[in-house]
Write a protein that holds these residues in place. Sequence first.
Motif, PDB file in Angstrom:
ATOM      1  N   ALA A 132     -47.785 -13.002 -26.917  1.00 27.44           N
ATOM      2  CA  ALA A 132     -48.568 -13.010 -25.887  1.00 27.44           C
ATOM      3  C   ALA A 132     -49.868 -13.923 -25.983  1.00 27.44           C
ATOM      4  N   ALA A 133     -50.417 -13.737 -27.116  1.00 26.69           N
ATOM      5  CA  ALA A 133     -51.839 -14.409 -27.458  1.00 26.69           C
ATOM      6  C   ALA A 133     -51.327 -16.006 -27.534  1.00 26.69           C
ATOM      7  N   LEU A 134     -50.105 -16.422 -28.254  1.00 27.91           N
ATOM      8  CA  LEU A 134     -49.826 -17.851 -28.557  1.00 27.91           C
ATOM      9  C   LEU A 134     -48.915 -18.290 -27.472  1.00 27.91           C
ATOM     10  N   GLY A 135     -48.543 -17.518 -26.336  1.00 30.66           N
ATOM     11  CA  GLY A 135     -47.899 -18.269 -25.369  1.00 30.66           C
ATOM     12  C   GLY A 135     -46.385 -18.566 -25.691  1.00 30.66           C
ATOM     13  N   THR A 136     -45.913 -17.740 -26.561  1.00 34.11           N
ATOM     14  CA  THR A 136     -44.587 -17.978 -27.110  1.00 34.11           C
ATOM     15  C   THR A 136     -43.576 -16.665 -26.652  1.00 34.11           C
ATOM     16  N   ASP A 137     -42.345 -16.735 -27.288  1.00 30.03           N
ATOM     17  CA  ASP A 137     -41.463 -15.636 -27.115  1.00 30.03           C
ATOM     18  C   ASP A 137     -41.627 -14.655 -28.357  1.00 30.03           C
ATOM     19  N   GLU A 138     -41.041 -13.466 -28.117  1.00 29.85           N
ATOM     20  CA  GLU A 138     -41.416 -12.616 -29.430  1.00 29.85           C
ATOM     21  C   GLU A 138     -40.645 -13.128 -30.584  1.00 29.85           C
ATOM     22  N   LEU A 139     -39.352 -13.581 -30.362  1.00 35.81           N
ATOM     23  CA  LEU A 139     -38.570 -13.915 -31.646  1.00 35.81           C
ATOM     24  C   LEU A 139     -39.503 -15.202 -32.512  1.00 35.81           C
ATOM     25  N   SER A 140     -39.786 -15.736 -31.789  1.00 33.07           N
ATOM     26  CA  SER A 140     -40.519 -17.072 -32.477  1.00 33.07           C
ATOM     27  C   SER A 140     -41.988 -16.438 -33.254  1.00 33.07           C
ATOM     28  N   ALA A 141     -42.600 -15.217 -32.617  1.00 30.51           N
ATOM     29  CA  ALA A 141     -43.675 -14.678 -33.144  1.00 30.51           C
ATOM     30  C   ALA A 141     -43.143 -13.764 -34.424  1.00 30.51           C
ATOM     31  N   LYS A 142     -42.026 -13.288 -34.213  1.00 35.24           N
ATOM     32  CA  LYS A 142     -41.593 -12.403 -35.411  1.00 35.24           C
ATOM     33  C   LYS A 142     -41.304 -13.762 -36.671  1.00 35.24           C
ATOM     34  N   ARG A 143     -40.660 -14.815 -36.171  1.00 35.08           N
ATOM     35  CA  ARG A 143     -40.538 -15.576 -37.437  1.00 35.08           C
ATOM     36  C   ARG A 143     -41.677 -16.257 -38.043  1.00 35.08           C
ATOM     37  N   ILE A 144     -42.998 -16.212 -37.083  1.00 34.18           N
ATOM     38  CA  ILE A 144     -44.275 -16.629 -37.761  1.00 34.18           C
ATOM     39  C   ILE A 144     -44.761 -15.732 -38.744  1.00 34.18           C
ATOM     40  N   TYR A 145     -44.719 -14.316 -38.394  1.00 37.13           N
ATOM     41  CA  TYR A 145     -45.059 -13.414 -39.228  1.00 37.13           C
ATOM     42  C   TYR A 145     -44.285 -13.414 -40.447  1.00 37.13           C
ATOM     43  N   ALA A 146     -42.931 -13.571 -40.514  1.00 36.14           N
ATOM     44  CA  ALA A 146     -41.849 -13.621 -41.631  1.00 36.14           C
ATOM     45  C   ALA A 146     -42.260 -14.895 -42.487  1.00 36.14           C
ATOM     46  N   ASP A 147     -42.772 -16.045 -41.866  1.00 34.63           N
ATOM     47  CA  ASP A 147     -43.180 -17.207 -42.739  1.00 34.63           C
ATOM     48  C   ASP A 147     -44.536 -17.033 -43.536  1.00 34.63           C
ATOM     49  N   ILE A 148     -45.362 -16.276 -42.709  1.00 37.04           N
ATOM     50  CA  ILE A 148     -46.545 -15.781 -43.468  1.00 37.04           C
ATOM     51  C   ILE A 148     -46.343 -15.039 -44.805  1.00 37.04           C
ATOM     52  N   ALA A 149     -45.462 -13.846 -44.345  1.00 35.09           N
ATOM     53  CA  ALA A 149     -45.039 -13.010 -45.574  1.00 35.09           C
ATOM     54  C   ALA A 149     -44.357 -13.564 -46.706  1.00 35.09           C
ATOM     55  N   ALA A 150     -43.427 -14.668 -46.429  1.00 35.57           N
ATOM     56  CA  ALA A 150     -42.760 -15.506 -47.247  1.00 35.57           C
ATOM     57  C   ALA A 150     -43.827 -16.283 -48.119  1.00 35.57           C
ATOM     58  N   LYS A 151     -44.635 -16.850 -47.530  1.00 34.10           N
ATOM     59  CA  LYS A 151     -45.544 -17.711 -48.481  1.00 34.10           C
ATOM     60  C   LYS A 151     -46.505 -16.882 -49.303  1.00 34.10           C
ATOM     61  N   ARG A 152     -46.567 -15.608 -48.873  1.00 34.44           N
ATOM     62  CA  ARG A 152     -47.339 -14.842 -49.547  1.00 34.44           C
ATOM     63  C   ARG A 152     -46.681 -14.192 -50.696  1.00 34.44           C
ATOM     64  N   ARG A 153     -45.360 -13.984 -50.650  1.00 29.28           N
ATOM     65  CA  ARG A 153     -44.697 -13.686 -51.798  1.00 29.28           C
ATOM     66  C   ARG A 153     -44.551 -14.684 -52.668  1.00 29.28           C
ATOM     67  N   THR A 154     -44.113 -15.975 -52.264  1.00 32.77           N
ATOM     68  CA  THR A 154     -43.677 -16.916 -53.097  1.00 32.77           C
ATOM     69  C   THR A 154     -45.103 -17.671 -53.977  1.00 32.77           C
ATOM     70  N   THR A 155     -46.227 -17.368 -53.397  1.00 35.27           N
ATOM     71  CA  THR A 155     -47.262 -18.102 -53.996  1.00 35.27           C
ATOM     72  C   THR A 155     -48.263 -16.872 -54.611  1.00 35.27           C
ATOM     73  N   ARG A 156     -47.865 -15.790 -54.730  1.00 31.99           N
ATOM     74  CA  ARG A 156     -48.723 -14.785 -55.183  1.00 31.99           C
ATOM     75  C   ARG A 156     -49.109 -15.000 -56.693  1.00 31.99           C
ATOM     76  N   TYR A 157     -48.295 -15.680 -57.565  1.00 31.86           N
ATOM     77  CA  TYR A 157     -48.430 -16.427 -58.827  1.00 31.86           C
ATOM     78  C   TYR A 157     -49.811 -16.935 -58.956  1.00 31.86           C
ATOM     79  N   LEU A 158     -50.165 -17.966 -58.185  1.00 26.65           N
ATOM     80  CA  LEU A 158     -51.172 -18.605 -57.873  1.00 26.65           C
ATOM     81  C   LEU A 158     -52.409 -17.687 -57.974  1.00 26.65           C
ATOM     82  N   HIS A 159     -52.360 -16.611 -57.448  1.00 27.25           N
ATOM     83  CA  HIS A 159     -53.433 -15.832 -57.344  1.00 27.25           C
ATOM     84  C   HIS A 159     -53.635 -14.993 -58.667  1.00 27.25           C
ATOM     85  N   GLU A 160     -52.894 -14.808 -59.552  1.00 26.60           N
ATOM     86  CA  GLU A 160     -52.885 -13.939 -60.727  1.00 26.60           C
ATOM     87  C   GLU A 160     -53.676 -14.497 -61.604  1.00 26.60           C
ATOM     88  N   ALA A 161     -54.393 -13.493 -62.474  1.00 30.94           N
ATOM     89  CA  ALA A 161     -55.097 -13.861 -63.531  1.00 30.94           C
ATOM     90  C   ALA A 161     -54.333 -13.972 -64.676  1.00 30.94           C
TER      91      ALA A 161
END
Length: 322
Positions: A287-316
């Motif tokens: 509703a906030a982005l003016g898109t459909d729910e499936l697209s919003a779910k994919r946006i959330y999934a993409d954010i989560a995927a990038k967090r997983r794959t780049t976690r190494y960059l944040h590690e000490a």
Amino acid sequence: MAKDLTGTSLLAIDYDRAIEDISRQFKEAVVGFRRRGAVVAVSGGVDSAVCCALAVRALGAQRVIALLLPERESSGDSERLAMQVVEMLGVPYERKDISGALEALGCYERRDAAIRSVVPEYGQGWRNKLVIAGGLSGQFNHFYLIAAGPSGQRVEKRLGLKEYLEIVAATNFKQRTRKNVEYFHADRLNYVVVGTPNKLEYDQGFFVKNGDGAADIKPIAHLYKTQVYGLARHMGLPHEIIESAPTSDTYSLPQEQEDFYFALPYAELDVALAYLDAGRTAAELAAALGTDELSAKRIYADIAAKRRTTRYLHEAPVLIKG
């Protein structure tokens, strides 16, 4: 079209309070490190401009040094805009073209060899960039190489993992070389190095480990890109910088950040990240982005995927115990 993204309550902040809080913590950190001032690499983008302005607010212009670190593939506009920031803030600066160092390290040679493995005709006068695809259509993220020749020819090729990693590894020399220069000046002046990633870049791993991800202080890593632009306006930074689109300025073809990594304009991705962290549903994001729910779910999934794959960059570093 997105709806009133900059006005969403999750992104609203008190800019005067933010400047006051950041400046105070900035000064406290410098004192805590027993340093005398701050080094800021000013790229011509809004993030480094705001960081430089915040450093000046915290320490005074004469205790800040700005570095301009172009290389032969940098946009001419980047240096021009960086000079606007330096002149406006009245900070001392040094310019160092890092092309020679990059050439000696094999940055251009290794990258071009990797490109020629998929585009054999790539050579003198050609330019390139990487483009991301897949994540917002429910697929795994993958990258395309776009190469443009001097005679107007244009080639687009999907990259295999090997070629992608080789191109990125060679290109990362740029960020790591700049950071070496920053720490040289920090060491000689007994200053801290200021990191310039905003929250979107920091959260999603859009930085090079031991490159632009290395710093002693990161004053805007808690601020969304939208908020950084708001701070720039509030602080009266050059209009041309405030109106410019974010760019990595890393590849020789013009490239906006959404081409290379984020896949969405920063204003929409800011809202998505804020909604996800606030526990809002995909339906609410849609509703906030003016898109459909499936697209919003994919946006959330993409954010989560990038967090997983780049976690190494944040590690000490892992300290092995004897």
